[in-house]
Design an enzyme around this catalytic site. Sequence first.
Site, PDB file in Angstrom:
ATOM      1  N   SER A 188      -2.301   3.733 -15.794  1.00  0.00           N
ATOM      2  CA  SER A 188      -2.375   2.279 -15.960  1.00  0.00           C
ATOM      3  C   SER A 188      -1.143   1.558 -15.435  1.00  0.00           C
ATOM      4  CB  SER A 188      -2.645   1.934 -17.426  1.00  0.00           C
ATOM      5  OG  SER A 188      -1.672   2.464 -18.280  1.00  0.00           O
ATOM      6  N   LYS A 213      -1.682   8.135 -18.719  1.00  0.00           N
ATOM      7  CA  LYS A 213      -0.284   7.855 -18.403  1.00  0.00           C
ATOM      8  C   LYS A 213      -0.081   6.356 -18.255  1.00  0.00           C
ATOM      9  CE  LYS A 213       2.356   7.362 -14.959  1.00  0.00           C
ATOM     10  NZ  LYS A 213       3.266   6.436 -15.659  1.00  0.00           N
ATOM     11  N   SER A 267      -0.970  -0.184  -7.764  1.00  0.00           N
ATOM     12  CA  SER A 267      -0.812  -0.632  -6.379  1.00  0.00           C
ATOM     13  C   SER A 267      -1.654   0.215  -5.419  1.00  0.00           C
ATOM     14  CB  SER A 267       0.661  -0.584  -5.977  1.00  0.00           C
ATOM     15  OG  SER A 267       1.109   0.740  -6.005  1.00  0.00           O
ATOM     16  N   GLY A 269      -0.744   1.532  -2.589  1.00  0.00           N
ATOM     17  CA  GLY A 269      -0.016   2.705  -2.104  1.00  0.00           C
ATOM     18  C   GLY A 269      -0.129   3.880  -3.063  1.00  0.00           C
ATOM     19  N   GLU A 294      -8.669   0.242  -9.082  1.00  0.00           N
ATOM     20  CA  GLU A 294      -8.528  -1.195  -8.798  1.00  0.00           C
ATOM     21  C   GLU A 294      -7.086  -1.401  -8.385  1.00  0.00           C
ATOM     22  OE1 GLU A 294     -10.863  -3.319  -8.518  1.00  0.00           O
ATOM     23  OE2 GLU A 294     -12.404  -1.928  -9.176  1.00  0.00           O
ATOM     24  N   CYS A 328      -3.053  -9.270 -10.645  1.00  0.00           N
ATOM     25  CA  CYS A 328      -3.613  -8.815  -9.383  1.00  0.00           C
ATOM     26  C   CYS A 328      -4.436  -9.926  -8.740  1.00  0.00           C
ATOM     27  CB  CYS A 328      -4.469  -7.588  -9.611  1.00  0.00           C
ATOM     28  SG  CYS A 328      -5.616  -7.825 -10.948  1.00  0.00           S
TER      29      CYS A 328
HETATM   30  P1  NAD Z   1       2.117   1.012  -9.576  1.00  0.00           P
HETATM   31  O1  NAD Z   1       1.202   1.510  -8.525  1.00  0.00           O
HETATM   32  O2  NAD Z   1       3.574   0.989  -9.290  1.00  0.00           O
HETATM   33  O3  NAD Z   1       1.952   1.899 -10.891  1.00  0.00           O
HETATM   34  C1  NAD Z   1       0.694   2.052 -11.530  1.00  0.00           C
HETATM   35  C2  NAD Z   1       0.733   3.318 -12.355  1.00  0.00           C
HETATM   36  O4  NAD Z   1       0.726   4.437 -11.468  1.00  0.00           O
HETATM   37  C3  NAD Z   1       1.999   3.466 -13.214  1.00  0.00           C
HETATM   38  O5  NAD Z   1       1.637   4.013 -14.467  1.00  0.00           O
HETATM   39  C4  NAD Z   1       2.812   4.447 -12.405  1.00  0.00           C
HETATM   40  O6  NAD Z   1       3.746   5.154 -13.186  1.00  0.00           O
HETATM   41  C5  NAD Z   1       1.716   5.351 -11.899  1.00  0.00           C
HETATM   42  N1  NAD Z   1       2.071   6.240 -10.794  1.00  0.00           N
HETATM   43  C6  NAD Z   1       2.839   6.001  -9.729  1.00  0.00           C
HETATM   44  N2  NAD Z   1       2.900   7.109  -8.943  1.00  0.00           N
HETATM   45  C7  NAD Z   1       2.131   8.061  -9.537  1.00  0.00           C
HETATM   46  C8  NAD Z   1       1.797   9.412  -9.247  1.00  0.00           C
HETATM   47  N3  NAD Z   1       2.243  10.010  -8.152  1.00  0.00           N
HETATM   48  N4  NAD Z   1       1.008  10.070 -10.118  1.00  0.00           N
HETATM   49  C9  NAD Z   1       0.525   9.472 -11.226  1.00  0.00           C
HETATM   50  N5  NAD Z   1       0.814   8.200 -11.559  1.00  0.00           N
HETATM   51  C10 NAD Z   1       1.603   7.504 -10.726  1.00  0.00           C
HETATM   52  O7  NAD Z   1       1.594  -0.445 -10.013  1.00  0.00           O
HETATM   53  P2  NAD Z   1       2.249  -1.477 -11.048  1.00  0.00           P
HETATM   54  O8  NAD Z   1       3.504  -2.049 -10.450  1.00  0.00           O
HETATM   55  O9  NAD Z   1       2.336  -0.908 -12.422  1.00  0.00           O
HETATM   56  O10 NAD Z   1       1.133  -2.604 -11.081  1.00  0.00           O
HETATM   57  C11 NAD Z   1       1.059  -3.609 -10.127  1.00  0.00           C
HETATM   58  C12 NAD Z   1      -0.014  -3.327  -9.111  1.00  0.00           C
HETATM   59  O11 NAD Z   1      -1.251  -3.153  -9.780  1.00  0.00           O
HETATM   60  C13 NAD Z   1      -0.226  -4.467  -8.140  1.00  0.00           C
HETATM   61  O12 NAD Z   1      -0.405  -3.947  -6.847  1.00  0.00           O
HETATM   62  C14 NAD Z   1      -1.509  -5.119  -8.635  1.00  0.00           C
HETATM   63  O13 NAD Z   1      -2.228  -5.818  -7.658  1.00  0.00           O
HETATM   64  C15 NAD Z   1      -2.256  -3.948  -9.171  1.00  0.00           C
HETATM   65  N6  NAD Z   1      -3.255  -4.333 -10.158  1.00  0.00           N
HETATM   66  C16 NAD Z   1      -4.552  -4.379  -9.748  1.00  0.00           C
HETATM   67  C17 NAD Z   1      -5.543  -4.765 -10.634  1.00  0.00           C
HETATM   68  C18 NAD Z   1      -6.973  -4.849 -10.190  1.00  0.00           C
HETATM   69  O14 NAD Z   1      -7.840  -4.979 -11.040  1.00  0.00           O
HETATM   70  N7  NAD Z   1      -7.258  -4.765  -8.904  1.00  0.00           N
HETATM   71  C19 NAD Z   1      -5.199  -5.093 -11.947  1.00  0.00           C
HETATM   72  C20 NAD Z   1      -3.869  -5.017 -12.336  1.00  0.00           C
HETATM   73  C21 NAD Z   1      -2.902  -4.623 -11.427  1.00  0.00           C
END
Ligand code: NAD
Length: 540
Positions: A188, A213, A267, A269, A294, A328
């Site tokens: 999340s 996580k 994100s 990426g 998402e 987002c």
């Molecule tokens: P992020 O991608 O940095 O992190 C998201 C989650 O992924 C975190 O819990 C992070 O610790 C985890 N993560 C990162 N690398 C990982 C790996 N290798 N293995 C497992 N888990 C891993 O995103 P963020 O900064 O927390 O959130 C912002 C992003 O989320 C923005 O890009 C936003 O647009 C997007 N978002 C999208 C929606 C949607 O519905 N489309 C909703 C909310 C947020």
Amino acid sequence: MAFGTFRIPTPVNEPVLSYAPGSDERGAIVAELDRQAREVVEIPCLINGEQVFTGKVVEVTAPCEHRHVLARLHLAGPKEVQRAIEAAEAARPAWSSLDLAARSAVFLKAATLLSGPWRARVNAATMLGQSKTVHQAEIDAAAELCDFWRFNSHFAEQIYAEQPPVSPAGVWNRLEHRPLDGFVFAVSPFNFTSIALNLCTAPALMGNTTVWKPATTSALSCWVLAQLLQDAGLPPGVLNMVNGHGADVGEPVLAHPALAGLHFTGSTGTFQALWRTIGENLKHYRTYPRIVGETGGKDFILAHPTADPEALAVAILRGGYEFQGQKCSAASRIYLPQSLWPEVRDRVVAGIAAFKQGDVRDLSNFVGAVIDERAFNKHSAYLELARSSAEVLAGGEADGSVGWFVEPTFARVDDPKHRLMEEEIFGPIVTAWVYPDASWDQVLSTVDSTSPYALTGALWARDRAVIEHAAARLRYAAGNFYINDKPTGAVVGQQPFGGSRASGTNDKAGSAQNLLRWVSARTLKETFDPPKDWRYPFLG
Ligand code: NAD
């Protein structure tokens, strides 16, 4: 085993409380903020219902006052990740054999607890930990999460009712909506408490068990809600919370043969990296993992010359800057006709000047801090870009001395393909491009092709023919398309949420479409009087 066909109570959206001066809820949240601000919570991992304090700790700090430590987060190592997977696998047979009514009852009770006695606690944790105003916390952590739990139970009932339409005489055809053949990994983001909990509980409602996580920056609210779920009677092992930095948890989980699904929000990426890893591990899995994600957005507001400038300016102010633009769905690129520009610009600039920014514990603030130093530095770099290559009409500065405060910023660029119009910033920085009124048709192509994302978008126009034409031209530019509204604020049961292209798999959180990804149907054909002779009549 239930001796009756029980009906899930018809869901209604949780009322959003006002927190107006003098209201009961305002008194409760102020007292709870004060209480939580005076404690430092030890947040464990939660494995098989047990709190696991690993001693490997990171501090969780308040974005509005970064020297203020809210919690000490105990991180999982490889041993805890392994135990969490084993706990999920061990809990699966008992949890998945419960009736839907029994599983739903846990989440309906959770919604009742959240709606009542836990509301202030969950909202205060979201405000302090994620820097949400009381209104933003209320619509996210309280209202939307209650809605997810109540509406998902209702949608699950509809899915179970979905059966083959035909059973000829002597045959009974049935469909069984089995949980997946393994555990689900829920990952999340920091920005929505409700999304974080939906990621782990939607698969659980359908009979799956999960390893979850949360983002380290939203650990406080996630931990409060993990405890709420225990209070609601979620059995040990159904939801196993493992804290950690991305790959430390992600790698061992994605390598496990029993991985049956990834439920991700974050994100683009990160999601693409996780998907790649799953692809590389494919031959090790027992079943093809379901992948639901998402991800990022570069959400637009597009105004036609017939738009109402006053309401449009309000949509930019609310859609662009609430929760510091860290939704987002937040409006980030604005397309305005020359004829409306002066009025809309002046209204937006005046609105920003009237915003109060500061610590969210002061309930008169409309804008808080961004989530952490990494976001602050990223936004500061975009402000530098704006100052050097755009016209900054409001804001433009950042101050990280006390909290991670980035000024709500409104900029204008001359080039519709400027980086400020293309890249996800995820902060309170909104950029406008002004087009000649006569070039409406080209603008539609520009909006559709400027960014790789397709999450939300808003069209503003009064002319009906224009609305119909633009909605068709922009069919794939946004998974949630708004007409004369801001592009944020989707409500469960009303606007199922999700985007396509680089914004995700568009499985619509808070709808049956999402829940369908967490089941793997088994078809049953039962023949009551099977044939006794292999010869068909045509053989003579
Ligand atoms: P992020 O991608 O940095 O992190 C998201 C989650 O992924 C975190 O819990 C992070 O610790 C985890 N993560 C990162 N690398 C990982 C790996 N290798 N293995 C497992 N888990 C891993 O995103 P963020 O900064 O927390 O959130 C912002 C992003 O989320 C923005 O890009 C936003 O647009 C997007 N978002 C999208 C929606 C949607 O519905 N489309 C909703 C909310 C947020």
